[in-house]
Design a protein around this motif. Sequence first.
Motif, PDB file in Angstrom:
ATOM      1  N   PRO A   1      33.741   9.666  10.612  1.00 14.11           N
ATOM      2  CA  PRO A   1      34.546   8.446  10.676  1.00 14.11           C
ATOM      3  C   PRO A   1      35.845   8.655   9.909  1.00 14.11           C
ATOM      4  O   PRO A   1      35.815   9.176   8.798  1.00 14.11           O
ATOM      5  CB  PRO A   1      33.666   7.408   9.976  1.00 14.11           C
ATOM      6  CG  PRO A   1      32.314   7.994   9.882  1.00 14.11           C
ATOM      7  CD  PRO A   1      32.442   9.474   9.980  1.00 14.11           C
ATOM      8  N   GLY A   2      36.950   8.258  10.532  1.00 11.47           N
ATOM      9  CA  GLY A   2      38.227   8.353   9.835  1.00 11.47           C
ATOM     10  C   GLY A   2      39.018   9.597  10.157  1.00 11.47           C
ATOM     11  O   GLY A   2      40.193   9.683   9.852  1.00 11.47           O
TER      12      GLY A   2
ATOM     13  N   SER B   1      34.614   9.659  15.738  1.00 11.96           N
ATOM     14  CA  SER B   1      34.355   8.682  14.676  1.00 11.96           C
ATOM     15  C   SER B   1      32.870   8.592  14.350  1.00 11.96           C
ATOM     16  O   SER B   1      32.477   8.152  13.277  1.00 11.96           O
ATOM     17  CB  SER B   1      34.864   7.295  15.074  1.00 11.96           C
ATOM     18  OG  SER B   1      36.248   7.363  15.284  1.00 11.96           O
TER      19      SER B   1
ATOM     20  N   GLY C   1      41.717   8.566  12.035  1.00  8.42           N
ATOM     21  CA  GLY C   1      42.236   7.298  11.564  1.00  8.42           C
ATOM     22  C   GLY C   1      41.358   6.150  12.020  1.00  8.42           C
ATOM     23  O   GLY C   1      40.302   6.370  12.622  1.00  8.42           O
ATOM     24  N   ASP C   2      41.760   4.932  11.723  1.00  8.74           N
ATOM     25  CA  ASP C   2      40.950   3.823  12.208  1.00  8.74           C
ATOM     26  C   ASP C   2      41.403   3.415  13.603  1.00  8.74           C
ATOM     27  O   ASP C   2      42.409   3.885  14.119  1.00  8.74           O
ATOM     28  CB  ASP C   2      40.952   2.642  11.232  1.00  8.74           C
ATOM     29  CG  ASP C   2      42.358   2.146  10.974  1.00  8.74           C
ATOM     30  OD1 ASP C   2      43.254   2.461  11.789  1.00  8.74           O
ATOM     31  OD2 ASP C   2      42.575   1.467   9.968  1.00  8.74           O
TER      32      ASP C   2
ATOM     33  N   PHE D   1      37.866   9.451  20.737  1.00  7.03           N
ATOM     34  CA  PHE D   1      37.999   8.773  19.445  1.00  7.03           C
ATOM     35  C   PHE D   1      36.625   8.323  18.939  1.00  7.03           C
ATOM     36  O   PHE D   1      36.263   8.553  17.789  1.00  7.03           O
ATOM     37  CB  PHE D   1      38.944   7.565  19.561  1.00  7.03           C
ATOM     38  CG  PHE D   1      38.980   6.742  18.313  1.00  7.03           C
ATOM     39  CD1 PHE D   1      39.793   7.111  17.245  1.00  7.03           C
ATOM     40  CD2 PHE D   1      38.184   5.611  18.178  1.00  7.03           C
ATOM     41  CE1 PHE D   1      39.819   6.365  16.075  1.00  7.03           C
ATOM     42  CE2 PHE D   1      38.192   4.865  17.009  1.00  7.03           C
ATOM     43  CZ  PHE D   1      39.014   5.243  15.964  1.00  7.03           C
TER      44      PHE D   1
END
Lengths: 260, 510
Positions: free
Chosen positions: B221-222, B217, B225-226, B213
Amino acid sequence: MYPQQIHEYLIRFFKENNCQIVKEHDHYITVQLTIDMDKKIMNRPYYWQYIENTDGVPSPAQITLITDQNKLTEDIKGEVLHFGSPRLNQIFQATNDLGSFVHMYERVAENSNGQPILTPWLGVNYKVSYFSDQTKEMLYSLGINLMTGEMKHSFQEEIRELDLDANMPKNAFDLMYIIKPLRGLERLDAAVESLIQQDDHTWADEAKSRWQKDRQVLEHFYEAMDNKPECYEMEKKAMDEQYQTKIKLDIVNGGLFYIT
Amino acid sequence: MIIERSSTWKEGFIERLENRESWDNWTLYKMSYDVVKTNLITDFTGLQSPKYLPNLTPLPHQLEVAQTVIERMNGKAILADEVGLGKTIEAGLIMKEYLIRGLVKKALILAPASLINQWVEELNHKFYIPAIAYRKNYGLDHYNVVVMSMDMAKRSPHKEHIYEQDYDLIIVDEAHKLKNHKTKNYEFVQDLKKKFCLLLTATPIQNNLFELFHLISLLKPGHLGDYETFQAAFSASKHNWENDEFLKVLVNQVMVRNRRQDTGIEWTSRRVQTIPIQFTQQEKEVYDMILELKNISPEFSSPFTMITLQKEMCSSKEATYLTLNEMRQKCTDPKVVRYIEEIIQKLVALEINAKAEKAYEIITEANDKVILFTEYRASQAYLQWYLHSKGITSVIFNGKFKASKRDWMKQLFKDHAQVLIATESGGEGINLQFCHHVINYDLPWNPMKLEQRIGRVHRLGQEHDVHIYNLAIEQTIEEDILELLHVKIDVFEKAVGELDSILSTFKQSI
């Protein structure tokens, strides 16, 4: 370019520039550079600065260029050139510097109707580049008749086989242009722009939609944050640069041609 | 759309029309046109770079990666081929393509210090990219392609100098070092402008899914998802989840990964064996006494110290002694001191190292070059002594060695010694295809480290089957490590894809 083509290219290039070919082998050449050529392709500005400031005796380099290492059986010391090597790129660049502007007359045999008439044309070769996160280039060779304003595409292909000479032939009569060369250039510029405008630009729309998609993802990531960090702005900027569409128009070379 | 044009040619033309400059030569004019025509990039897609690289014959999977990254991933990707498939070549192809197309003018390569020279060498010789290694007193303005160590780059004043530059392409080698988002490395790369960016790692997940992740990111980024959403979806347990197909699809949009068997090249196989070992009675006694420590004094309740000691005891008495002796010196309670001294006494009296004997047996049977990996410098020294006493020549290899010493040691191993004894950090970046036996004398917690180790040998150019021996002592912490390694490999395979065998089916064999 294959090794053989590069080899022929080099020989032509150096001969045209008055550099003496000291040794011409099938797979390498040794060439004595002139002072001008040394300055152009040897990357030693400090040496030349030094010679000029001290009134030293200039000693332009003699270089051996190997064009096909694989076929070379002897043990030759020299620089191996290939399509893509920096030195060859420099030679290409030098070719472009030394072949940007011409002023040529067609050599014609006297015909039965008396003195042949040469018509002035302006020929310009344009390179157009499309940029986004991808690139594409096109070459347009346009010519304009400076008497009538008639325009031709693929002009370079048309004149390349003509017998041209830098001096005006004594037996021919050349017409003085009616359209000034700079006016002609403006018309060609406009013509190439219209070619660009008529072209298919889905590439730009596609780049834009890639950009929007990436942008949405980024916004989503930082959505919840009230004070967005610096790297958010940085990402946005990088994205703008990555997908920004742009068209570049360069003139490769061009000149005045007096032809029948 | 804006059309950028320059008036340079027009100015030169005017000068000639007004007879202030002379006209050029027709042959050169024609040659110039032909060169432009030959070099024209006539299509948005497709690779130009191969025709500029006569001395490089890229493999089909490498060309495919370069094209996928440029055309489908828009130049932002994680290159995650298995170790030894040529990620550097892929990165070089991509960089060359962007340079030829004029989309990249300046590029920065961040690599571990030990790999800098290799990068500079390959870019210059294989790709004709004039890359230089950064030195402290260089200005960055004048160099377009710079290779720098991550350790240097993230520190002042280098960091600031880098931020001042306008790099179009950032390449991070061994990018798994960015797995932790709380590190300086991570922060540094996060704040860099990444127009085009390649992260190279064979091991995008080492321990858990969050590493992937964070890596993604950093790149985009994104894309996953966050953090909150991601955590909610995938962290019911760090190791189990349901959405794994969906995740895999997302991951594959930004990551390319070739496995050896996808490359169309015939690979020699890996023969992995887990070798269970029994402690001698005496060794077992010492090990049990170490286990007892936590009941003797609360000072030893820290699981970290206890685990270290247990692992060390599974390696060698030399490694154990160093830690124990340090503990004794810090200890104040005379009762505890006495207990530790008792352990040390028994430890020193040990005459047999069951694991080393097993290693010796394997080396003798292999009757060939062997690389042995240990986690401890003390064990490394001991093993060299021990093998020497048995008439086996060996050389030592550490990550701290300078490039010249590394090359020297590698050469010594190749020409004169039977065994190379390496510590973990020595594993990166050396290629030893002439060897085909790997002993994992100590097991790391992280399966990707095992993969990195094996990759030193099992890479392009290996002509023999590769034998891997994972040594584990029964009824010790090493059994737990094996268990955990299996779980982690499972996580990796669910998110990223299959892995070539690293462990044998130890569970069944015990």
